[in-house]
Write an enzyme that holds these catalytic residues in place. Structure first.
Site, PDB file in Angstrom:
ATOM      1  N   GLY A   1       0.656 -10.003 -17.401  1.00  0.00           N
ATOM      2  CA  GLY A   1       1.374  -9.697 -16.158  1.00  0.00           C
ATOM      3  C   GLY A   1       2.543 -10.650 -15.928  1.00  0.00           C
ATOM      4  N   HIS A   2       3.231 -11.041 -17.023  1.00  0.00           N
ATOM      5  CA  HIS A   2       4.297 -12.059 -16.906  1.00  0.00           C
ATOM      6  C   HIS A   2       5.542 -11.565 -16.171  1.00  0.00           C
ATOM      7  CE1 HIS A   2       5.837  -9.736 -20.225  1.00  0.00           C
ATOM      8  NE2 HIS A   2       6.984 -10.371 -20.128  1.00  0.00           N
TER       9      HIS A   2
ATOM     10  N   SER B   1      -7.745 -11.929  -4.747  1.00  0.00           N
ATOM     11  CA  SER B   1      -6.996 -11.694  -3.510  1.00  0.00           C
ATOM     12  C   SER B   1      -7.896 -11.976  -2.309  1.00  0.00           C
ATOM     13  CB  SER B   1      -6.565 -10.229  -3.490  1.00  0.00           C
ATOM     14  OG  SER B   1      -6.297  -9.812  -2.178  1.00  0.00           O
ATOM     15  N   SER B   2      -7.274 -12.310  -1.197  1.00  0.00           N
ATOM     16  CA  SER B   2      -8.059 -12.607   0.016  1.00  0.00           C
ATOM     17  C   SER B   2      -8.768 -11.370   0.571  1.00  0.00           C
ATOM     18  CB  SER B   2      -7.162 -13.219   1.096  1.00  0.00           C
ATOM     19  OG  SER B   2      -6.124 -12.331   1.429  1.00  0.00           O
ATOM     20  N   CYS B   3      -8.419 -10.181   0.063  1.00  0.00           N
ATOM     21  CA  CYS B   3      -9.076  -8.969   0.573  1.00  0.00           C
ATOM     22  C   CYS B   3     -10.508  -8.816   0.051  1.00  0.00           C
ATOM     23  CB  CYS B   3      -8.257  -7.723   0.272  1.00  0.00           C
ATOM     24  SG  CYS B   3      -8.228  -7.333  -1.456  1.00  0.00           S
TER      25      CYS B   3
ATOM     26  N   TYR C   1      -9.601  -1.973  -4.303  1.00  0.00           N
ATOM     27  CA  TYR C   1      -8.988  -3.171  -4.887  1.00  0.00           C
ATOM     28  C   TYR C   1      -9.931  -4.372  -4.752  1.00  0.00           C
ATOM     29  CZ  TYR C   1      -5.315  -6.711  -5.652  1.00  0.00           C
ATOM     30  OH  TYR C   1      -4.558  -7.755  -6.127  1.00  0.00           O
TER      31      TYR C   1
ATOM     32  N   LYS D   1     -11.662  -6.746  -7.633  1.00  0.00           N
ATOM     33  CA  LYS D   1     -11.455  -8.200  -7.691  1.00  0.00           C
ATOM     34  C   LYS D   1     -12.787  -8.972  -7.587  1.00  0.00           C
ATOM     35  CE  LYS D   1      -7.042  -8.374  -8.359  1.00  0.00           C
ATOM     36  NZ  LYS D   1      -6.541  -8.922  -9.631  1.00  0.00           N
TER      37      LYS D   1
ATOM     38  N   LEU E   1       1.091 -13.073  -0.664  1.00  0.00           N
ATOM     39  CA  LEU E   1       2.131 -13.848  -1.339  1.00  0.00           C
ATOM     40  C   LEU E   1       3.504 -13.216  -1.164  1.00  0.00           C
ATOM     41  CD1 LEU E   1       0.121 -14.227  -4.656  1.00  0.00           C
ATOM     42  CD2 LEU E   1       0.477 -16.035  -2.941  1.00  0.00           C
TER      43      LEU E   1
ATOM     44  N   HIS F   1       4.267  -4.869   0.140  1.00  0.00           N
ATOM     45  CA  HIS F   1       3.588  -5.612   1.197  1.00  0.00           C
ATOM     46  C   HIS F   1       4.551  -5.785   2.369  1.00  0.00           C
ATOM     47  CE1 HIS F   1       1.034  -6.809  -2.254  1.00  0.00           C
ATOM     48  NE2 HIS F   1       0.092  -6.707  -1.355  1.00  0.00           N
TER      49      HIS F   1
ATOM     50  N   TRP G   1       5.216  -1.003  10.944  1.00  0.00           N
ATOM     51  CA  TRP G   1       3.961  -0.246  10.899  1.00  0.00           C
ATOM     52  C   TRP G   1       2.895  -0.914  11.777  1.00  0.00           C
ATOM     53  CZ3 TRP G   1       3.172   0.496   4.861  1.00  0.00           C
ATOM     54  CH2 TRP G   1       4.232   1.268   4.382  1.00  0.00           C
TER      55      TRP G   1
ATOM     56  N   ARG H   1      -1.644 -12.420   9.539  1.00  0.00           N
ATOM     57  CA  ARG H   1      -1.681 -12.656   8.095  1.00  0.00           C
ATOM     58  C   ARG H   1      -1.148 -14.046   7.789  1.00  0.00           C
ATOM     59  NH1 ARG H   1      -4.123  -8.715   8.552  1.00  0.00           N
ATOM     60  NH2 ARG H   1      -3.968  -6.713   7.493  1.00  0.00           N
TER      61      ARG H   1
HETATM   62  O1  GFB Z   1       1.152  -6.574   3.612  1.00  0.00           O
HETATM   63  P1  GFB Z   1       0.396  -5.341   3.939  1.00  0.00           P
HETATM   64  O2  GFB Z   1       0.934  -4.068   3.366  1.00  0.00           O
HETATM   65  O3  GFB Z   1      -1.097  -5.439   3.483  1.00  0.00           O
HETATM   66  O4  GFB Z   1       0.363  -5.154   5.554  1.00  0.00           O
HETATM   67  P2  GFB Z   1      -2.463  -6.112   3.982  1.00  0.00           P
HETATM   68  C1  GFB Z   1       0.062  -6.187   6.431  1.00  0.00           C
HETATM   69  C2  GFB Z   1       0.230  -5.736   7.861  1.00  0.00           C
HETATM   70  O5  GFB Z   1       1.625  -5.531   8.120  1.00  0.00           O
HETATM   71  C3  GFB Z   1      -0.456  -4.413   8.226  1.00  0.00           C
HETATM   72  C4  GFB Z   1       1.827  -4.290   8.772  1.00  0.00           C
HETATM   73  O6  GFB Z   1      -0.993  -4.529   9.521  1.00  0.00           O
HETATM   74  C5  GFB Z   1       0.714  -3.421   8.223  1.00  0.00           C
HETATM   75  O7  GFB Z   1       0.481  -2.284   9.037  1.00  0.00           O
HETATM   76  N1  GFB Z   1       3.197  -3.806   8.545  1.00  0.00           N
HETATM   77  C6  GFB Z   1       4.173  -3.681   9.487  1.00  0.00           C
HETATM   78  C7  GFB Z   1       3.718  -3.368   7.369  1.00  0.00           C
HETATM   79  N2  GFB Z   1       5.278  -3.146   8.967  1.00  0.00           N
HETATM   80  C8  GFB Z   1       5.030  -2.953   7.651  1.00  0.00           C
HETATM   81  C9  GFB Z   1       5.818  -2.424   6.586  1.00  0.00           C
HETATM   82  O8  GFB Z   1       6.961  -2.019   6.734  1.00  0.00           O
HETATM   83  N3  GFB Z   1       5.222  -2.404   5.338  1.00  0.00           N
HETATM   84  C10 GFB Z   1       3.947  -2.854   5.127  1.00  0.00           C
HETATM   85  N4  GFB Z   1       3.448  -2.825   3.891  1.00  0.00           N
HETATM   86  N5  GFB Z   1       3.169  -3.317   6.144  1.00  0.00           N
HETATM   87  C11 GFB Z   1      -2.961  -5.837   1.480  1.00  0.00           C
HETATM   88  C12 GFB Z   1      -4.114  -5.223   0.744  1.00  0.00           C
HETATM   89  O9  GFB Z   1      -3.376  -5.776   2.785  1.00  0.00           O
HETATM   90  O10 GFB Z   1      -2.722  -7.197   1.176  1.00  0.00           O
HETATM   91  C13 GFB Z   1      -4.207  -5.659  -0.649  1.00  0.00           C
HETATM   92  O11 GFB Z   1      -4.043  -3.835   0.905  1.00  0.00           O
HETATM   93  C14 GFB Z   1      -3.976  -7.132  -0.857  1.00  0.00           C
HETATM   94  O12 GFB Z   1      -5.448  -5.305  -1.145  1.00  0.00           O
HETATM   95  C15 GFB Z   1      -2.752  -7.589  -0.150  1.00  0.00           C
HETATM   96  O13 GFB Z   1      -5.092  -7.886  -0.439  1.00  0.00           O
HETATM   97  C16 GFB Z   1      -2.532  -9.089  -0.250  1.00  0.00           C
HETATM   98  O14 GFB Z   1      -2.340  -7.585   4.177  1.00  0.00           O
HETATM   99  O15 GFB Z   1      -3.029  -5.372   5.156  1.00  0.00           O
END
Ligand code: GFB
Length: 310
Positions: free
Chosen positions: A11-12, A108-110, A137, A141, A167, A180, A203, A210
């Site tokens: 995964g480089h 991952s922290s999930c 996921y 993990k 991250l 993310h 969203w 977080r």
């Molecule tokens: O980072 P994220 O997609 O993943 O979303 P998780 C974190 C929070 O940000 C959620 C909100 O509450 C989203 O609803 N959010 C707000 C948004 N606006 C946005 C946007 O435009 N895009 C996204 N993506 N989110 C993931 C896990 O969880 O984190 C994985 O699904 C993994 O398994 C990863 O652990 C590190 O933090 O919720």
């Protein structure tokens, strides 16, 4: 680890693998093997076995994974489970087969239960139900941690696991559907500024909290643990502080220089309410994070503007 020993970074090209690659190069390591997913499909057991028999790496960094934000996890549930299980099973078993000296598995922290006490301590693993949006996921993990522990218990393999928090950094994914939150917001606020849009849509409710760690800090911690941690179980890697998503939006809006307002798309999921890592195990071992959130986001934004953008 000797500077000339052979290190395979699976995964480089991803955000994590590339950061660890940079870090090891900075530290003077010279003997790397890297393969793109086109050159070597890590889901294919016989190809992975052949690769390991030929290359016989001394060390393995297992950073290859199918990853994504909340919607990607929730949508591609089958691939998040299947691809991740196949990749890690093949790599861990093949590493054992050729007698790799040490392997580092990234989780991952999930992996933690949705309502585990905060901050999340390593011993909360498997004490409750998981967050449904990323259960596939998380299950993969958790299986990875248990694979490393099982090979250690049965064969004495020095396979270790680390659990990073959310991250961000160079080589992140900026696709708005699969990314993310942090890269998504940098992109959304930047584009809204350039296009003079009156509001940015975030969203969920903005209430979940977080924790965010710059991937260069993660790479530094991984290198530290490659040198010093040789046990079963795993180590949390985070910065020890979290922020509400709504506040993160305001911070990014300020860094980007966006003047409009923020709206919430409540049709999108919030996910787990909070996942702050307890990093006392790592701190006690002697490692602390160095890059603050504002500084880290500013750096990522500056780099994006001066490079090819996303
Ligand atoms: O980072 P994220 O997609 O993943 O979303 P998780 C974190 C929070 O940000 C959620 C909100 O509450 C989203 O609803 N959010 C707000 C948004 N606006 C946005 C946007 O435009 N895009 C996204 N993506 N989110 C993931 C896990 O969880 O984190 C994985 O699904 C993994 O398994 C990863 O652990 C590190 O933090 O919720």
């Amino acid at each position: 680890m000797k500077k000339t020993e052979k290190i395979y970074i699976a995964g480089h090209r991803g955000m994590v693998g590339s950061a660890i690659h940079r870090k090891l190069k900075q530290e003077g390591f010279t003997n790397f093997i890297t393969k793109t997913s086109k050159q070597l499909d890590l889901r294919n057991q016989s190809k992975v076995d052949r690769f390991f028999s030929k290359e016989k790496p001394d060390y393995v960094i297992l950073a290859a994974a199918k990853v994504g934000g909340i919607m990607a996890n929730n949508t591609y549930r089958a691939e998040f489970l299947y691809d991740n299980l196949m990749i890690q099973n093949n790599v861990i078993n093949a590493a054992h087969g050729v007698g790799v000296k040490k392997l580092l598995f990234l989780g991952s922290s999930c992996i933690y239960p949705k309502f585990a006490p905060q901050p999340l301590q390593e011993d909360s693993l498997l004490t409750g139900i998981l967050e449904p949006t990323n259960e596939p996921y998380a299950i993969a993990k958790i299986a990875g941690i248990k694979m490393c522990d099982a090979y250690r218990a049965q064969y004495g393999s020095n396979f270790i696991s680390v659990m990073p928090t959310n991250l961000y950094g160079p080589n992140d994914n900026y696709d708005l559907k699969t990314s993310h939150v942090l890269p998504a917001l940098i992109r959304k606020f930047h584009e809204a500024k350039v296009n003079k849009e009156p509001h940015v849509m975030m969203w969920g409710t903005g209430k979940p909290k977080r924790e965010f760690l710059h991937v260069d800090d993660l790479a530094d911690a991984c290198f530290f643990l490659m040198k010093s941690f040789n046990e079963a179980g795993f180590v949390n890697i985070g910065c020890g502080e979290d922020i509400a998503i709504g506040e993160l939006g305001k911070l990014i809006s300020e860094i980007v220089g966006y003047k409009g307002t923020i709206k919430n798309d409540l049709s999108k999921p919030d996910g787990t309410p909070r996942k702050l890592m307890d990093i006392s195990k790592l701190k006690k071992a002697g490692w602390s994070p160095k890059i603050g959130l504002r500084e880290g986001i500013q750096k990522v934004y500056n780099d994006l503007k001066s490079e090819n953008w996303y």
